[in-house]
Design a protein around this motif. Sequence first.
Motif, short mmCIF file in Angstrom:
data_model
loop_
_atom_site.label_atom_id
_atom_site.label_comp_id
_atom_site.label_asym_id
_atom_site.label_seq_id
_atom_site.Cartn_x
_atom_site.Cartn_y
_atom_site.Cartn_z
N CYS B 13 -12.77 -5.79 -4.93
CA CYS B 13 -11.64 -6.60 -4.52
C CYS B 13 -12.04 -8.05 -4.78
O CYS B 13 -13.21 -8.36 -4.54
CB CYS B 13 -11.37 -6.39 -3.04
SG CYS B 13 -9.67 -6.75 -2.57
N PRO B 14 -11.24 -8.90 -5.16
CA PRO B 14 -9.80 -8.79 -5.37
C PRO B 14 -9.42 -8.34 -6.76
O PRO B 14 -8.23 -8.25 -7.05
CB PRO B 14 -9.34 -10.22 -5.12
CG PRO B 14 -10.47 -11.05 -5.61
CD PRO B 14 -11.73 -10.30 -5.39
N ALA B 15 -10.45 -8.06 -7.63
CA ALA B 15 -10.11 -7.63 -8.99
C ALA B 15 -9.27 -6.37 -8.93
O ALA B 15 -8.30 -6.21 -9.69
CB ALA B 15 -11.41 -7.38 -9.78
N LEU B 17 -7.13 -5.47 -6.72
CA LEU B 17 -5.76 -5.84 -6.38
C LEU B 17 -5.04 -6.43 -7.57
O LEU B 17 -3.90 -6.06 -7.87
CB LEU B 17 -5.77 -6.84 -5.21
CG LEU B 17 -4.41 -7.40 -4.83
CD1 LEU B 17 -3.51 -6.29 -4.26
CD2 LEU B 17 -4.54 -8.55 -3.84
N LEU B 18 -5.78 -7.31 -8.24
CA LEU B 18 -5.16 -7.99 -9.38
C LEU B 18 -4.77 -6.98 -10.45
O LEU B 18 -3.66 -7.04 -11.00
CB LEU B 18 -6.11 -9.06 -9.96
CG LEU B 18 -6.25 -10.30 -9.06
CD1 LEU B 18 -7.37 -11.21 -9.59
CD2 LEU B 18 -4.94 -11.09 -9.01
N LEU B 21 -1.76 -5.17 -9.19
CA LEU B 21 -0.55 -6.00 -9.23
C LEU B 21 -0.02 -6.11 -10.65
O LEU B 21 1.19 -6.06 -10.89
CB LEU B 21 -0.83 -7.39 -8.66
CG LEU B 21 -1.01 -7.47 -7.13
CD1 LEU B 21 -1.33 -8.90 -6.71
CD2 LEU B 21 0.24 -6.97 -6.40
N LYS B 22 -1.01 -6.26 -11.60
CA LYS B 22 -0.62 -6.41 -13.00
C LYS B 22 0.17 -5.16 -13.45
O LYS B 22 1.22 -5.26 -14.08
CB LYS B 22 -1.90 -6.59 -13.86
CG LYS B 22 -1.60 -7.00 -15.29
CD LYS B 22 -2.90 -7.20 -16.05
CE LYS B 22 -2.59 -7.52 -17.53
NZ LYS B 22 -3.87 -7.62 -18.29
N ILE B 24 1.77 -3.04 -11.46
CA ILE B 24 3.05 -2.97 -10.73
C ILE B 24 4.07 -3.91 -11.37
O ILE B 24 5.24 -3.56 -11.58
CB ILE B 24 2.85 -3.32 -9.25
CG1 ILE B 24 2.04 -2.21 -8.54
CG2 ILE B 24 4.20 -3.48 -8.53
CD1 ILE B 24 1.54 -2.58 -7.15
N ASN B 25 3.57 -5.16 -11.73
CA ASN B 25 4.47 -6.14 -12.36
C ASN B 25 5.03 -5.58 -13.67
O ASN B 25 6.22 -5.69 -13.95
CB ASN B 25 3.72 -7.45 -12.65
CG ASN B 25 3.41 -8.20 -11.36
OD1 ASN B 25 4.02 -7.93 -10.32
ND2 ASN B 25 2.43 -9.10 -11.40
N GLY B 28 7.60 -2.89 -12.97
CA GLY B 28 8.54 -3.20 -11.87
C GLY B 28 9.91 -2.54 -12.04
O GLY B 28 10.38 -1.85 -11.13
N THR B 50 -4.94 -4.17 0.94
CA THR B 50 -4.23 -5.21 0.20
C THR B 50 -3.17 -4.65 -0.74
O THR B 50 -2.06 -5.19 -0.80
CB THR B 50 -5.23 -6.05 -0.62
OG1 THR B 50 -5.98 -5.16 -1.46
CG2 THR B 50 -6.17 -6.82 0.29
N SER B 54 0.80 -5.73 -0.38
CA SER B 54 1.46 -6.46 -1.46
C SER B 54 2.65 -5.67 -1.99
O SER B 54 3.75 -6.20 -2.18
CB SER B 54 0.48 -6.70 -2.61
OG SER B 54 -0.64 -7.41 -2.10
N MET B 58 6.72 -6.49 -1.93
CA MET B 58 7.54 -6.51 -3.14
C MET B 58 8.69 -5.47 -3.05
O MET B 58 9.48 -5.31 -3.98
CB MET B 58 6.66 -6.19 -4.37
CG MET B 58 5.71 -7.36 -4.70
SD MET B 58 4.19 -6.79 -5.51
CE MET B 58 4.74 -6.58 -7.17
#
Lengths: 832, 79
Positions: B13-15, B17-18, B21-22, B24-25, B28, B50, B54, B58
């Motif tokens: 973490c936080p990699a 999460l990143l 997120l990438k 998920i984005n 989306g 996390t 997040s 969203m």
Amino acid sequence: MQPSEQQNEDLLREIGDLRRKHAAAMQYVRRKIDQLLTVMGTSPLRPEELDDNTLIELDPIGIISDSFVQVLRHLKETNEQLKVAHDEITAIFDSAGMGILVVDRDLRVLASNRKIREQFTVNTPPREDVTCRELICKKGTDQDCPALKAIASGAGERCEMDLENRHFDVVATPIRGKDGGITQVVLVYMDLTDRIRAQEELRRSEERYRDLFENSTDLIQIVGGDGSIVYVNQAWRDALGYSADEIAGKSIFDIIHPDCKDCGPEFKSVVCGHKGGRFETQFITRAREPIVVEGNVSPIFDGGVFAGTRGIFRDITMRKRAENEVAAEREQLAVTLRSIGDGVITTDIHGRVVLINKVAERLTGWRQEDARGRMIHELFPLKHEKTGLDHLCPVDRVLQTGVACELDGNAVLTARDGKQHLITDSVAPILNRESAVIGSVLVFRDITERKKLEDRLIKSEKIESLGVLAGGIAHDFNNLLNSIIANVDIGLRFANPDSEVQKSLARAQKASMKAKDLTQQLLTFSKGGAPVKKLAAIADLIRDTADFGTRGTTVRCEYDLPADLWNAEVDEGQISQVIQNLVINAVEAMPQGGTIQISARNREIDRMTSPVLAEGRYVAITVHDHGQGIPRENLNRIFEPYFTTKAAGSGLGLATTYSIIKQHGGLIDVESAEGAGTKFYVYLPASLSAVTPAAPSAASVPRKETSGRILVMDDDELVRETAGVLLGMLGYEADFAADGDTALDMYRRAMQSGAPYNAVIMDLTIPGGKGGRTTIGHLLEIDPAARAIVSSGYSTDAVMANYAQYGFVGIVVKPYTIDDLGRELQRVLGGK
Amino acid sequence: METIEIDIRGQLCPATLLVALKEINARGAQLRAGAVKLRFLIDNRDATGTIPESAANMGYGVAVDRQEGWYRVEVFGRQ
């Protein structure tokens, strides 16, 4: 060209600046990335995790800003949803049926819905600083305030309050702020006034109904779908003997009488709610006593689903008992009425038939169902017995006068089928409690048979009186005849053969013998005593006699005589005469010839079969000819002596027959119709004994010379004289006595003198003196060895029939000839 | 519904999460349409807090399953 040192230095300084700027920029980027990561809720990047190049390549800021775009979109959507939710809540808040207030800790009103403003007549949303106490409860205290209580307890509070003349249920629910402390209280005011009023009304209504139910004298019950008893009223409990506590847990099936056949599946199906209806059934009390109830059961539905039944009953045990008693009494009356041997008809005041019993049904030919409501005259047409004119129905008179009356004389009732009955009747009024006539009762009796019997009795008495008369004449006549025959006999012995005197005497003798037969018949008819009975086979007797009677005629006999026909104790001679008389009658009734049917049957007679004959076994003989028949007007007279329709008849045949049968304890009857032949019925008492073959009769004693002293006792001088002549001719010495006392005296003296009588001939009856019947006893007292011969014209007298039993040793029937007398004396004296 | 599995075990973490997120984005629209479901295999315990938070911010639904020494975190559209 080589850069100058200055240039190198500048370049190095620039490089150094650039490096510092880059480092500062990277540091800035890392710081911002860390800030963003922290916002995202994760830990900052560690420097060793990513070098600057990798960091730039990864582009965390780009990633996170893209994520933010999505986060913001989501927030926007959420806000929209919240706004909708808020609008919804506001709408609900305002449209709720209960008043709602939101107050803060100081009871300042934060929000109020429309309902509470209506309830407490607040026109517009109140000012922000107004408290609920000012707005709502006005005079309320802190102790009563549910909002303060909720703030204090931290939990929901509830209380009931009377506000503005109405009753409210108030619920206070605390709302906690972010710090967990109570910031607001929601107050909900539910107006219970209407509900309480409705409840009160309901309670009163229930009270009224309960009062009705509990004070009802009918039995009221509510039963659940499973048969359990839900409610019963006081009358129900009283009738069935249960207290209110005992009813709980009871089932209706404990109450329905287990033996109640009438209840059956149908009633049970009603109790189970399959259908409703009116019922009579039996319940059983706590004390196991059955009671009869009548009432209605109907199903109760709850939301369309069967939930049980309601039943309203009435205890009809007493009524039922009374009904049963009335029914029993009615039944008893009906049975009594049915059993009465007389016909009974009752009418109403108008003379219409109300009731008619069995005997009346039979006599009138009208059945009860057809007769009811008809006028009595229609059922009961009467005519005078003798005149044949219409007879006034006595019912009318009784209904008019109210006085009972009897029919004067006999009347003939013509039944519906045309059959006629001779009746007597009486009519009495039926009176009500006020003694007013409300109808009549007609009682009548069929006397056809009785009348027949009476006629028969009169006939029999008539015949008997004739018999006595005839007997008297015959007795005297017989004595005269005795002398005539004896003297003619004597004359014949002395007359020259073939002389005119001898011829005259012979004619006189023939006429005398005919006269003798006639007298014998008269004597038999007029009775003189019991027949000489012995056991006889009736079938043989009938056959022999009847065959003899039809000999030489064109008539023949057809017999129907069963092999097991009983025997009878009869005087064969007499019964033979009876059969002969009947056969001769039959032959004469059929001058053109034909068949006589003679049958005999074993019959057991009891009181019901015949009112005339004694109970017992009888041989019933029927002689049936197919001749011209006997006219109705003669039927009643044929047994009378000297009644004859035949030119040559003596009129004694059937009279004698009648007399003989009567002497035998039997019965003779006749049935005839003109042109349809005649049937004679003869009943003779039967015997179950078997017939033993008769011993051959003793051969007549041969005549020989005799001698001896004979005493003749007879009141008739002519008889004595004649006997003297005859005895003299036979070689006997005769003395005479006119009565028993003289005879005994003479006999005693003869014994004492040493010259006793060898025999005494005694007349059986001596008018006004001692006859043979009584003298014989005294004679045997004087001389137990005395030989006495009885003499009489009454050949059928008991003494004559059974002379030995009475002490006589012989018998001569008057009138007798010299041969008769000689033979008997010889037999008696044994040739002495 | 298609499930796309992304194995990021071994990352910190936080990699973690990143990376998540990438993904998920990038997905989306598909996620919101309910066309795909993302399944992350992770072994970083912090990321189990996390990633779901997040994703929930969203507007996505999240389910976390614990496996032997790692976790399965699924992210899917709420529609």
